[in-house]
Scaffold this active site. Structure first.
Site, PDB file in Angstrom:
ATOM      1  CB  SER A  55      -0.900  -0.070   1.335  1.00 19.28           C
ATOM      2  OG  SER A  55      -1.823   0.935   1.141  1.00 19.28           O
ATOM      3  CG  ASP A  89      -5.068  -2.858  -4.817  1.00 16.61           C
ATOM      4  OD1 ASP A  89      -6.086  -2.173  -3.888  1.00 16.61           O
ATOM      5  OD2 ASP A  89      -4.145  -2.454  -4.556  1.00 16.61           O
ATOM      6  CG  HIS A 109      -5.111  -2.315  -0.221  1.00 15.89           C
ATOM      7  ND1 HIS A 109      -4.564  -1.992  -1.262  1.00 15.89           N
ATOM      8  CD2 HIS A 109      -4.956  -1.549   0.619  1.00 15.89           C
ATOM      9  CE1 HIS A 109      -3.519  -1.062  -0.997  1.00 15.89           C
ATOM     10  NE2 HIS A 109      -3.888  -0.677   0.286  1.00 15.89           N
TER      11      HIS A 109
END
Ligand code: CA
Length: 571
Positions: free
Chosen positions: A196, A443, A479
């Site tokens: 991330s 994602d 994610h």
């Protein structure tokens, strides 16, 4: 050796000399320090060690750790233009026994602001951490200790730069100095691993700090993060076009609606990889054949199920088609159609965080854009979670704001948040460094299409780029983790093998987390495995695949119709 490093080592040497009782003029060799001695280290270069203490082997929540020396400190403490106190906080953990002579920089997340314990988060590995594997591990708060999701640090220009890149650069040098002081020698190898925003930091490190790292692992990177923040506002605007007055995205898009789309994608694309097993491995091929309008039934009445209204279809087509300016120009990447959108993690970020009635992309993305990425800062009222700001945002103006500078904010958000020249990685290449990027194709925060576009541009710039940079897509992963996917894999040994033994990445085995609700709901056995393939290859079932739960029946296919051997997949 740069000047600050020389000063740092000189400062340590004086300490060591005093401790050893040395009085002659011979420069003392850097004897290994005790843990507690590190408190006095290098205060002359803006570094303040606030604590250093031995920690016995133990357990902290899900993490276990070996005996180690835990060091905490601050760099460049100062008062910001907003009157707040800032410093680059860091934490370094130094294993006592079985030290592997390697540094592991553990990337941050979100808008940082917290100092996560430096155990060495391996993100997708089924168990363990880098500290247990003998790495010295360091983490940073990104230059502000304001806590999770507090974005007001964006009002201070230096705090923006620290968050964007400077904290990683400063902390890396200090960590290496402390390691040299503690063990008597510098780390043999240095790695950066993050997901991330931590994946974004990894991409930035591959560009700005390639001289400091040998191996870099960027997972679901927030590459082009300010543009992704525009896309998050775009998504909210799209979702709300399907909402009745008083409704929120979660009301307009119940889980059944998203599941209807996921099922249609699966129905159309599951067999493209040779086996209907609930996983679409040929993500690229799926984009060529799936059509939202044709493949998902349009609801004929308010009580219809397994269908979408025209308004819902329009909103999703807008989101997956990518954020657009008023002129129609793309502002961010498209998102691939992928059955992983039925995963809990996709819903959490894109539709409904659960702990609040809004998506996390609103709760985090609105503030990041309004305080950290816009110049001058928009400073929106976030009392409603950021919904009104995203809904009312003029995307053309916002697109100009993320590349803007002024007298106070002299670097734009795109400059301080993204790698300066992401398709020219000569420093990394020339020193033999390696970069692995991993991206889940479902994602909901940062699109895997953005990573694919970057990788294709890198290959276009340098035909030999696959010799130092590889991309792995993880079908249906959300994610960083989760989703109906084989999202458990251990990429660190793959990276180590590439950096230290010259073994290029081939297919990487991935498995399921048996406790993952998205896996449990589908009844997949806990033994299911699949190979992850170096892009552009994807896992393809052999014609004779009889046992769909044996990853060995899959091989990496280059997309040319011929199953790739491992050697071919490496190219
Ligand atoms: Ca399949």
């Amino acid at each position: 050796m740069n000047i600050s490093r020389r000063i740092a080592l000189a400062g340590w040497s004086l300490l060591a000399a005093a401790a050893n009782g040395c009085t002659d003029d011979e420069p003392p060799s850097p004897a290994p320090a005790t843990c507690e001695d590190l408190v006095g280290w290098a205060s002359s270069e803006g570094v303040s060690i606030t604590s250093a203490s031995e920690v016995p082997a133990g357990v902290d929540g899900a993490q276990s750790f070996p005996a180690h020396c835990a060091v905490s400190g601050e760099i460049d403490a100062r008062q910001g233009v907003d009157g707040q106190r800032y410093a680059i906080g860091f934490e370094l953990r130094l294993p006592r026994d079985e030290y592997a002579e390697r540094l592991f920089f553990q990337g941050g997340g979100g808008t940082d602001g917290v100092l996560n314990p430096a155990y060495g988060d391996l993100v997708n590995a089924a168990q363990g951490n880098a500290l247990l594997r003998g790495y010295a591990v360091v983490s940073t708060d990104g230059g502000h200790a304001t806590g999770v999701m507090d974005v007001r640090f964006g009002l201070d220009p230096q705090a923006r730069l620290d968050y964007g890149y400077n904290a990683v650069g400063r902390v890396t040098v200090v960590a290496k100095g402390l390691i040299e002081a503690f063990y008597g020698k510098a780390p043999r190898r240095s790695y950066f691993v993050g997901c991330s925003n931590g994946g974004r930091q990894a991409m930035v490190a591959a560009s700005r700090f390639a001289d400091q790292f040998d191996g870099i692992l960027a997972i679901d990177p927030g590459f082009n993060l300010p543009k992704a923040a525009l896309a998050q506002a775009w998504d909210t605007q799209q979702l709300m076009t399907a909402a009745a007055p008083g409704q929120l995205p979660r009301d307009a898009f119940p889980a059944a609606a998203i599941t209807a789309v996921a099922d249609a994608v699966l129905s159309r694309c599951d067999g493209l990889d040779g086996l209907a097993d609930g996983i679409v491995h040929d993500t690229a091929g799926c984009q060529d054949v799936f059509e939202l309008d044709a493949d998902v039934p349009t609801c004929s009445g308010p009580d219809a199920t397994a269908c979408l209204s025209t308004a819902q279809k329009g909103a999703l087509a807008g989101i997956f088609g990518g954020a657009k300016a008023g002129s129609g120009e793309s502002l961010y990447a498209t998102f691939p159609w992928d059955p992983g959108i039925a995963g809990g993690g996709w819903r959490f970020w894109k539709i409904d965080a659960g702990f609040a009635p809004l998506p996390l992309n609103t709760l985090v993305g609105a503030g990041a854009l309004g305080y950290v990425f816009s110049t001058p800062p928009d400073q929106p009222d976030l009392a409603d979670g950021g919904l009104a700001y995203q809904l009312g945002l003029d995307l053309d103006a916002a697109a100009a704001s993320i590349v803007a500078t002024d007298g106070l904010f002299t670097e734009s958000a795109m400059e301080f948040m993204t790698p300066p020249d992401p398709t020219r990685l000569a420093t990394l290449k020339d020193r033999g460094g390696k970069l692995i990027v991993v991206h889940g194709s479902a994602d909901p925060v940062f699109s895997s299409d953005d990573s694919v576009a970057w990788y294709r541009a890198l290959l276009a710039e340098d035909a030999a780029a696959a010799s130092y940079a590889q991309l792995f897509l993880v079908p249906q992963m959300n994610h960083c983790e989760g989703g109906p996917a084989t999202e458990r894999f251990d990429m660190l040994p793959v990276l180590e093998g590439w950096v230290e033994d010259g073994v290029a990445p081939g297919p990487v085995e991935s498995g399921v987390d048996p406790a993952n609700p998205d896996v449990l709901a589908r009844g997949w056995p806990s033994t299911r495995t699949r190979p992850l393939c170096p892009y552009p290859a994807y896992a393809r079932a052999s014609a004779s695949a009889a046992d769909s739960e044996d990853g060995g029946t899959f091989a990496c296919d280059t997309g040319a119709g011929e199953p790739a051997t491992t050697a071919e997949a490496r190219r």
